[in-house]
Structure formats: structure tokens, C-alpha cells
Design an enzyme around this catalytic site. Structure first.
Site, PDB file in Angstrom:
ATOM      1  N   ASP A  12      22.318 -42.397  22.804  1.00  0.00           N
ATOM      2  CA  ASP A  12      21.654 -42.023  21.559  1.00  0.00           C
ATOM      3  C   ASP A  12      22.147 -40.621  21.235  1.00  0.00           C
ATOM      4  O   ASP A  12      21.802 -39.664  21.922  1.00  0.00           O
ATOM      5  CB  ASP A  12      20.133 -42.049  21.774  1.00  0.00           C
ATOM      6  CG  ASP A  12      19.361 -41.563  20.553  1.00  0.00           C
ATOM      7  OD1 ASP A  12      19.994 -41.053  19.609  1.00  0.00           O
ATOM      8  OD2 ASP A  12      18.114 -41.682  20.561  1.00  0.00           O
ATOM      9  N   ASN A 105      32.868 -38.835  35.648  1.00  0.00           N
ATOM     10  CA  ASN A 105      32.122 -40.086  35.551  1.00  0.00           C
ATOM     11  C   ASN A 105      30.900 -39.815  34.664  1.00  0.00           C
ATOM     12  O   ASN A 105      30.239 -38.796  34.859  1.00  0.00           O
ATOM     13  CB  ASN A 105      31.688 -40.495  36.966  1.00  0.00           C
ATOM     14  CG  ASN A 105      31.157 -41.900  37.014  1.00  0.00           C
ATOM     15  OD1 ASN A 105      30.251 -42.250  36.266  1.00  0.00           O
ATOM     16  ND2 ASN A 105      31.716 -42.718  37.888  1.00  0.00           N
ATOM     17  N   TYR A 234      11.631 -35.029  30.782  1.00  0.00           N
ATOM     18  CA  TYR A 234      11.827 -36.001  29.728  1.00  0.00           C
ATOM     19  C   TYR A 234      12.736 -35.464  28.630  1.00  0.00           C
ATOM     20  O   TYR A 234      12.487 -34.413  28.074  1.00  0.00           O
ATOM     21  CB  TYR A 234      10.495 -36.414  29.114  1.00  0.00           C
ATOM     22  CG  TYR A 234      10.703 -37.318  27.926  1.00  0.00           C
ATOM     23  CD1 TYR A 234      11.334 -38.540  28.093  1.00  0.00           C
ATOM     24  CD2 TYR A 234      10.331 -36.932  26.651  1.00  0.00           C
ATOM     25  CE1 TYR A 234      11.575 -39.363  27.017  1.00  0.00           C
ATOM     26  CE2 TYR A 234      10.561 -37.750  25.568  1.00  0.00           C
ATOM     27  CZ  TYR A 234      11.185 -38.970  25.757  1.00  0.00           C
ATOM     28  OH  TYR A 234      11.419 -39.783  24.686  1.00  0.00           O
ATOM     29  N   LYS A 237      14.669 -41.583  25.973  1.00  0.00           N
ATOM     30  CA  LYS A 237      14.515 -42.768  26.815  1.00  0.00           C
ATOM     31  C   LYS A 237      15.835 -43.327  27.287  1.00  0.00           C
ATOM     32  O   LYS A 237      16.892 -43.045  26.750  1.00  0.00           O
ATOM     33  CB  LYS A 237      13.734 -43.819  26.068  1.00  0.00           C
ATOM     34  CG  LYS A 237      12.240 -43.678  26.361  1.00  0.00           C
ATOM     35  CD  LYS A 237      11.456 -44.817  25.813  1.00  0.00           C
ATOM     36  CE  LYS A 237      11.786 -45.101  24.393  1.00  0.00           C
ATOM     37  NZ  LYS A 237      11.554 -43.945  23.528  1.00  0.00           N
TER      38      LYS A 237
HETATM   39  C1  F6R Z   1      12.364 -42.285  20.773  1.00  0.00           C
HETATM   40  C2  F6R Z   1      11.107 -42.944  20.471  1.00  0.00           C
HETATM   41  C3  F6R Z   1      10.225 -42.386  19.432  1.00  0.00           C
HETATM   42  C4  F6R Z   1       9.896 -40.925  19.620  1.00  0.00           C
HETATM   43  C5  F6R Z   1       8.897 -40.471  18.561  1.00  0.00           C
HETATM   44  C6  F6R Z   1       8.603 -38.979  18.637  1.00  0.00           C
HETATM   45  O1  F6R Z   1      13.240 -43.117  21.428  1.00  0.00           O
HETATM   46  O2  F6R Z   1      10.781 -43.910  21.044  1.00  0.00           O
HETATM   47  O3  F6R Z   1       9.033 -43.144  19.396  1.00  0.00           O
HETATM   48  O4  F6R Z   1       9.403 -40.704  20.914  1.00  0.00           O
HETATM   49  O5  F6R Z   1       9.401 -40.747  17.278  1.00  0.00           O
HETATM   50  O6  F6R Z   1       9.798 -38.304  18.546  1.00  0.00           O
HETATM   51  P1  F6R Z   1       9.910 -36.716  18.476  1.00  0.00           P
HETATM   52  O7  F6R Z   1       9.123 -36.167  19.634  1.00  0.00           O
HETATM   53  O8  F6R Z   1      11.385 -36.504  18.602  1.00  0.00           O
HETATM   54  O9  F6R Z   1       9.345 -36.320  17.151  1.00  0.00           O
HETATM   55 MG    MG Z   2      16.532 -41.302  19.429  1.00  0.00          MG
HETATM   56 MG    MG Z   3      17.073 -45.532  21.686  1.00  0.00          MG
END
Ligand code: F6R
Ligand code: MG
Ligand code: MG
Length: 371
Positions: A12, A105, A234, A237
Site C-alpha cells: 500500500d 530482500n 502499528y 495493515k
Molecule cells: C486502513 C484501514 C482504514 C483506516 C482508517 C483510519 O487499511 O483499514 O480503516 O484504518 O481509515 O485511517 P487513518 O488513521 O489513516 O485516518
Molecule cells: Mg491504506
Molecule cells: Mg490495504
């Protein structure tokens, strides 16, 4: 003849909008980079795809798994893509690019990887699965069902060359250890582990010694790079991908797809902190919208021919999966109505976002002993 390698490497590097999808300019740029590698002879073939906000580089070559040149190509492509993402101010530009420089890698650097090296058969069907808004353990249930559940895979019962079952490589992603287990002999012990999907994940599946296929060539591989583990905190994901070979002694294409007709509950929806159903969708519907989801999976089908990727066929673009989508929609609504309550919201220790420490601090002086 040399063996064929298929590498699926994803990251991502910026969402559009929010965490919903991949901007077309990133796909275009990746295609340009991989075309150069094709011309230079490093790649035999490639396909650039997208699942939710994850950019997917699928590459056919003869360099084997963990090859530094192939991994560098993926890394450099993601670096170049990150520059475009920054210029467009795409959301979370470069979010999976955790390392400052390439070190041989891409493992542990942020991107997710599934790779298979194998001797091509006369006909070589392969499915690439790509999921968004979930974690590697989301593959445990479907991979188990494909290679070990006779109620899913008729071939385990009626195909003499699949009857012996398969060998599973299972990783403990907390302890960084692994164990090989055989199905059907150790099926119950295996389920005791892989049912705990946030800790024990299926990494690879192998044919057994008695199989007509080489028993040292994996027939399925799943990405298990945990960003949480990687960065120690974190940062986004670890939306997983998997490669699964099919037919002639392996589960048939339809047996490989069948588990996804059941939209099982997975973790990773909204803020990586909610459970929801895994919805199988077509490429066109691989955009996470409702409550940043629900978690979804696409399936790209190929025939592999001398490392060329003949395809993809959009395998979930089929009315046969409409019912699964409908059920997933109903489950999504049902789960959503729990709002901030478990088991929609994940248990505290599995959440990627939490305000709990702050809340507890605020209430510090007000907690009193109970008689
Ligand atoms: C990202 C995801 C989203 C974000 C959410 C909050 O893969 O699953 O649900 O966690 O949109 O994002 P932020 O903290 O970047 O505003
Ligand atoms: Mg994202
Ligand atoms: Mg994703």
C-alpha cells in the site's frame, strides 16, 4: 528445462481516496517499470493488479524465490510509485515502505510477498488471491478447506493422486517458529493451532512423498509479513496475498474457489480493529467503501506457460458468488449494529488503534476498591 517462479509482491503506497483503492497513475507507473524489466530479460512476464488500496505486482521469471534482483525491482517500483503518490497527495503515501533503503530482500521492509518455484506441468493453472482490510490468518480457513477438507474438496476422497492428503507449513508469528504437519493424519492438532488465526498462520502447502508432484515444491504460499512485527508498532495493515496451484493431483480450480462461497469472519476492518465478513468480489468491485470495507478478496486465474502468465481471468466475477456477497452484506449490517462492542470490535490486545490507556489515565483517581 529450468523451473518457473511466480512472485506476487504487494504494498500500500497510497490510497485513493482514503484507504479505498489504488490510483490509476500508480498502476501505469508500475507497468512502465515492469516493462523495462521485461525488456532487460529479468522478467518473462508480469501483471499489475490492485485490491483495495494495495498495488499488486505479479511476476513470472526463472530466478527462484527470494531473488535479490526481483525483490529490488519490486522495491524500486514501490519507491517510484511513492513519489507519484506524494505528488498526488494520495492518502498514506508510502505507508508500507518501512525501510530507508533496499537491503537485498523486501521481506521485513513492509511489502507482502507470496512466491512459488515449480516444475511446470503440461497444463499449469494458478490462482492469485489478493485480500484487503484483513490479515494473513484470513487465509487459514480457506486454505485448510482447499487442501484438507473432504466436504470442500471432492478430490481428497475420489482422486487417487490427491487421496494421500497434503503437508502444511504453519508459522507461529509471535515466536518466529514453524512446524510441518500432515493432513489428514494430524488434522485435529492442526486445527487447534490454525483456529487461532492471529497467531498461527499457514505459510505453505506441499504435496506428500507419495504424490506424483515433487514433494519439495510448494503448491500454495501465503504472505505473512506482519507490519506490526516488522516495525514494532502499528503502521498499517498486512493485507495478505496467496498463490495456489490447481488440478492434476491438486484440488481442481472449482475446489480452490469453493471455500470463498462462505464469507467467513476475519479481522482487520475499520482501523484494523474490527471483525467482519470476507466478501469475494470482481476486480471492478475491489474498492473498500462501506465502513472502509467490508474486507474483500479477489481471485485472478492464470495458466502458466514457460513462466508466462496467461490471464488473468476475474474468477469471482461470477453469479455463482452472488449469494456469498449477499450474505456478506447481511453479516456486515449485523456486525455493524454492535458498534463499539466486541465481537465486532476486536479484543483489546488485537486492536491497532486504542484510546484505552488515555481513558484509564483520566479515570485513575476515580477507580476505587470493591469490598
Ligand atoms: C486502513 C484501514 C482504514 C483506516 C482508517 C483510519 O487499511 O483499514 O480503516 O484504518 O481509515 O485511517 P487513518 O488513521 O489513516 O485516518
Ligand atoms: Mg491504506
Ligand atoms: Mg490495504
Amino acid at each position: 528445462m529450468s523451473k518457473t517462479t511466480v512472485s506476487l509482491i504487494k504494498a500500500d503506497i497510497g490510497g485513493y481516496p482514503g484507504h479505498a483503492s489504488v490510483h490509476p497513475d500508480l498502476i501505469k507507473l508500475a507497468e512502465e517499470k515492469l516493462t523495462d524489466a521485461l525488456k532487460s530479460g529479468l522478467l518473462v512476464d508480469f501483471k499489475v493488479m490492485a485490491a483495495g488500496d494495495d498495488l499488486q505486482l505479479m511476476m513470472g521469471h526463472t530466478k527462484g524465490v527470494d531473488n535479490p534482483e526481483i525483490h529490488k525491482l519490486a522495491w524500486d517500483t514501490f519507491v517510484a510509485g511513492t513519489n507519484v503518490a506524494k505528488e498526488l497527495k494520495l492518502y498514506g503515501a508510502g505507508q508500507d515502505m518501512l525501510a530507508d533503503a533496499f537491503s537485498g530482500n523486501v521481506k521485513g521492509m513492509g511489502p507482502g510477498i507470496a512466491e512459488l518455484e515449480f516444475t511446470e506441468r503440461k497444463g499449469e493453472p494458478l490462482v492469485a488471491y489478493m485480500m484487503d482490510k484483513t490479515e494473513p490468518g484470513a487465509f487459514n480457513l480457506p486454505i485448510f478447506r482447499i487442501f484438507a477438507d473432504p466436504f470442500n474438496t471432492a478430490g481428497l476422497v475420489i482422486d487417487p493422486s490427491a487421496h494421500a492428503g497434503f503437508k502444511f507449513e504453519i508459522w507461529d508469528i509471535q515466536e518466529h517458529t514453524r512446524v510441518f504437519m500432515n493432513a489428514p493424519e494430524e488434522m485435529y492438532e492442526m486445527l487447534a493451532l490454525i483456529g487461532a488465526k492471529s497467531r498461527y498462520v499457514i505459510k505453505r502447502v506441499y504435496p506428500k512423498e507419495s504424490s506424483p508432484l515433487p514433494s519439495d515444491e510448494a503448491v500454495a504460499a501465503i504472505s505473512t509479513e506482519k507490519l506490526f512485527q516488522t516495525a514494532g508498532k502499528y503502521v498499517g495493515k498486512d493485507d495478505p496475498v496467496a498463490l495456489v496451484r490447481a488440478q492434476s493431483g491438486l484440488p481442481a480450480l472449482g475446489e480452490v474457489l469453493e471455500p470463498f462461497a462462505f464469507p467467513h469472519l476475519v479481522s482487520g476492518w475499520m482501523r484494523g480493529s474490527h471483525n467482519g465478513p470476507l466478501m469475494p468480489v470482481s476486480f471492478d468491485n475491489a474498492r473498500c467503501t462501506r465502513f472502509d470495507g467490508p474486507p474483500r478478496v479477489i481471485a485472478a486465474g492464470f495458466q502458466i506457460s514457460n513462466a508466462r502468465l496467461i490471464g488473468p481471468v476475474d474468477l469471482f466475477d461470477d453469479p455463482g458468488f452472488d449469494e456469498a456477497r449477499q450474505i456478506a452484506g447481511t453479516i456486515a449490517t449485523y456486525m455493524r449494529r454492535h458498534g463499539p462492542f466486541e465481537p465486532h470490535r476486536l479484543p483489546m490486545e488485537d486492536m491497532e488503534y486504542t484510546t484505552l490507556p488515555d481513558v484509564l489515565k483520566k479515570l485513575e483517581d476515580r477507580f476505587e476498591p470493591i469490598e
